[in-house]
Design a protein around this motif. Structure first.
Motif, PDB file in Angstrom:
ATOM      1  N   LEU A  39       0.955  -0.828  -0.073  1.00  0.00           N
ATOM      2  CA  LEU A  39       0.136  -0.285  -0.386  1.00  0.00           C
ATOM      3  C   LEU A  39       0.572   1.418   0.540  1.00  0.00           C
ATOM      4  O   LEU A  39       0.705   2.591  -0.305  1.00  0.00           O
ATOM      5  CB  LEU A  39      -0.992   0.032   1.324  1.00  0.00           C
ATOM      6  CG  LEU A  39      -2.041  -0.989   0.896  1.00  0.00           C
ATOM      7  CD1 LEU A  39      -2.783  -0.705   2.176  1.00  0.00           C
ATOM      8  CD2 LEU A  39      -3.094  -0.755   0.107  1.00  0.00           C
ATOM      9  N   SER A  40       2.268   1.646   0.593  1.00  0.00           N
ATOM     10  CA  SER A  40       2.964   2.496   0.518  1.00  0.00           C
ATOM     11  C   SER A  40       4.113   2.213  -0.871  1.00  0.00           C
ATOM     12  O   SER A  40       4.165   3.753  -1.265  1.00  0.00           O
ATOM     13  CB  SER A  40       3.755   1.997   2.026  1.00  0.00           C
ATOM     14  OG  SER A  40       4.791   2.890   1.839  1.00  0.00           O
ATOM     15  N   LEU A  41       4.218   2.061  -1.476  1.00  0.00           N
ATOM     16  CA  LEU A  41       4.533   1.611  -2.553  1.00  0.00           C
ATOM     17  C   LEU A  41       3.527   1.910  -3.505  1.00  0.00           C
ATOM     18  O   LEU A  41       4.137   3.005  -4.758  1.00  0.00           O
ATOM     19  CB  LEU A  41       4.892   0.183  -2.974  1.00  0.00           C
ATOM     20  CG  LEU A  41       5.626  -0.100  -4.252  1.00  0.00           C
ATOM     21  CD1 LEU A  41       6.891   1.078  -4.252  1.00  0.00           C
ATOM     22  CD2 LEU A  41       6.086  -1.449  -4.810  1.00  0.00           C
ATOM     23  N   SER A  63       9.594  -4.210  -9.871  1.00  0.00           N
ATOM     24  CA  SER A  63      10.685  -5.458  -9.618  1.00  0.00           C
ATOM     25  C   SER A  63      10.326  -5.056  -7.744  1.00  0.00           C
ATOM     26  O   SER A  63      10.681  -6.132  -6.756  1.00  0.00           O
ATOM     27  CB  SER A  63      11.843  -4.535  -9.408  1.00  0.00           C
ATOM     28  OG  SER A  63      12.018  -3.787  -8.981  1.00  0.00           O
ATOM     29  N   GLU A  64       9.888  -4.456  -7.030  1.00  0.00           N
ATOM     30  CA  GLU A  64       9.583  -4.587  -5.977  1.00  0.00           C
ATOM     31  C   GLU A  64       8.783  -4.525  -4.937  1.00  0.00           C
ATOM     32  O   GLU A  64       8.459  -5.606  -4.268  1.00  0.00           O
ATOM     33  CB  GLU A  64       9.624  -2.742  -4.961  1.00  0.00           C
ATOM     34  CG  GLU A  64      11.309  -1.658  -5.608  1.00  0.00           C
ATOM     35  CD  GLU A  64      10.339  -0.187  -4.678  1.00  0.00           C
ATOM     36  OE1 GLU A  64       9.567  -0.090  -3.613  1.00  0.00           O
ATOM     37  OE2 GLU A  64      10.837   0.088  -5.582  1.00  0.00           O
ATOM     38  N   LYS A  74       6.626  -7.238  -7.261  1.00  0.00           N
ATOM     39  CA  LYS A  74       6.550  -8.779  -7.209  1.00  0.00           C
ATOM     40  C   LYS A  74       7.721  -9.603  -5.771  1.00  0.00           C
ATOM     41  O   LYS A  74       7.305 -10.391  -5.279  1.00  0.00           O
ATOM     42  CB  LYS A  74       7.398  -9.191  -8.824  1.00  0.00           C
ATOM     43  CG  LYS A  74       8.792  -8.988  -8.106  1.00  0.00           C
ATOM     44  CD  LYS A  74       9.313  -9.941 -10.015  1.00  0.00           C
ATOM     45  CE  LYS A  74      10.819  -8.730  -9.930  1.00  0.00           C
ATOM     46  NZ  LYS A  74      11.035  -9.678 -11.108  1.00  0.00           N
ATOM     47  N   GLN A  75       8.449  -8.696  -5.130  1.00  0.00           N
ATOM     48  CA  GLN A  75       8.990  -9.672  -3.771  1.00  0.00           C
ATOM     49  C   GLN A  75       8.096 -10.256  -2.800  1.00  0.00           C
ATOM     50  O   GLN A  75       7.940 -10.519  -1.879  1.00  0.00           O
ATOM     51  CB  GLN A  75      10.297  -8.890  -3.588  1.00  0.00           C
ATOM     52  CG  GLN A  75      10.718  -8.030  -4.301  1.00  0.00           C
ATOM     53  CD  GLN A  75      12.010  -7.699  -3.552  1.00  0.00           C
ATOM     54  OE1 GLN A  75      12.121  -7.686  -2.926  1.00  0.00           O
ATOM     55  NE2 GLN A  75      12.263  -6.599  -4.778  1.00  0.00           N
ATOM     56  N   LEU A  76       6.396  -8.991  -3.025  1.00  0.00           N
ATOM     57  CA  LEU A  76       5.688  -9.291  -1.787  1.00  0.00           C
ATOM     58  C   LEU A  76       4.802  -9.723  -1.961  1.00  0.00           C
ATOM     59  O   LEU A  76       3.779 -10.201  -1.254  1.00  0.00           O
ATOM     60  CB  LEU A  76       5.365  -7.946  -1.643  1.00  0.00           C
ATOM     61  CG  LEU A  76       5.985  -6.429  -1.708  1.00  0.00           C
ATOM     62  CD1 LEU A  76       5.206  -5.398  -1.648  1.00  0.00           C
ATOM     63  CD2 LEU A  76       6.844  -6.904  -0.049  1.00  0.00           C
ATOM     64  N   PHE A  77       4.635 -10.800  -3.299  1.00  0.00           N
ATOM     65  CA  PHE A  77       3.466 -11.486  -3.496  1.00  0.00           C
ATOM     66  C   PHE A  77       3.969 -13.438  -3.078  1.00  0.00           C
ATOM     67  O   PHE A  77       4.155 -13.559  -2.675  1.00  0.00           O
ATOM     68  CB  PHE A  77       3.294 -12.262  -4.685  1.00  0.00           C
ATOM     69  CG  PHE A  77       2.882 -11.364  -6.067  1.00  0.00           C
ATOM     70  CD1 PHE A  77       2.123 -10.328  -5.641  1.00  0.00           C
ATOM     71  CD2 PHE A  77       3.982 -10.910  -7.132  1.00  0.00           C
ATOM     72  CE1 PHE A  77       2.077  -8.922  -6.417  1.00  0.00           C
ATOM     73  CE2 PHE A  77       3.457  -9.779  -8.031  1.00  0.00           C
ATOM     74  CZ  PHE A  77       2.754  -8.811  -7.785  1.00  0.00           C
ATOM     75  N   ASN A  78       2.172 -13.737  -2.642  1.00  0.00           N
ATOM     76  CA  ASN A  78       1.941 -15.075  -2.129  1.00  0.00           C
ATOM     77  C   ASN A  78       1.386 -15.936  -3.224  1.00  0.00           C
ATOM     78  O   ASN A  78       0.856 -17.162  -3.147  1.00  0.00           O
ATOM     79  CB  ASN A  78       1.383 -15.718  -1.129  1.00  0.00           C
ATOM     80  CG  ASN A  78      -0.030 -15.174  -0.737  1.00  0.00           C
ATOM     81  OD1 ASN A  78      -0.418 -14.460  -2.261  1.00  0.00           O
ATOM     82  ND2 ASN A  78      -0.825 -15.108  -0.034  1.00  0.00           N
TER      83      ASN A  78
END
Length: 98
Positions: free
Chosen positions: A19-21, A76-77, A79-83
């Motif tokens: 959300l911040s991103l 790039s930022e 996709k690191q957060l996905f589950n």
């Protein structure tokens, strides 16, 4: 009008990071040439699932965005957060409400 819908599923502990991103980049995306609309939706039942809904002048405009430095850095930022693997639909808007 070309519409893009993307389903994004995040690790619950990483939702606030996403959300911040999103909030820090949404105006850059909205102002990208060819983008005329961008909104973010959250699933009512699963609080870690989101959908982006965007309008583009045409498919080429979306293609240009997806190959831009802006997209590359945001993605790039993100996709690191996905589950789970993101899903995307490209659709044509057939009817507009008055």
């Amino acid at each position: 009008m070309f519409v893009r819908i993307v389903k994004l599923s995040f690790e619950p502990s990483k939702v606030d990071i996403f959300l911040s991103l999103f909030n820090s980049k949404k105006e850059d995306i909205r102002n990208f040439e060819g983008c005329t609309f961008l909104e973010l939706y959250r699933d009512k039942k699963h609080q870690n699932i989101f959908f982006t809904y965007s309008y583009w002048d045409n498919e080429q405009a979306l293609h240009n965005y997806r190959h831009s430095d802006l997209f590359i850095s945001v993605w790039s930022e993100t996709k690191q957060l996905f589950n789970d693997k993101p899903e995307a639909w490209s659709v044509d808007k057939l009817e507009r409400l008055p």
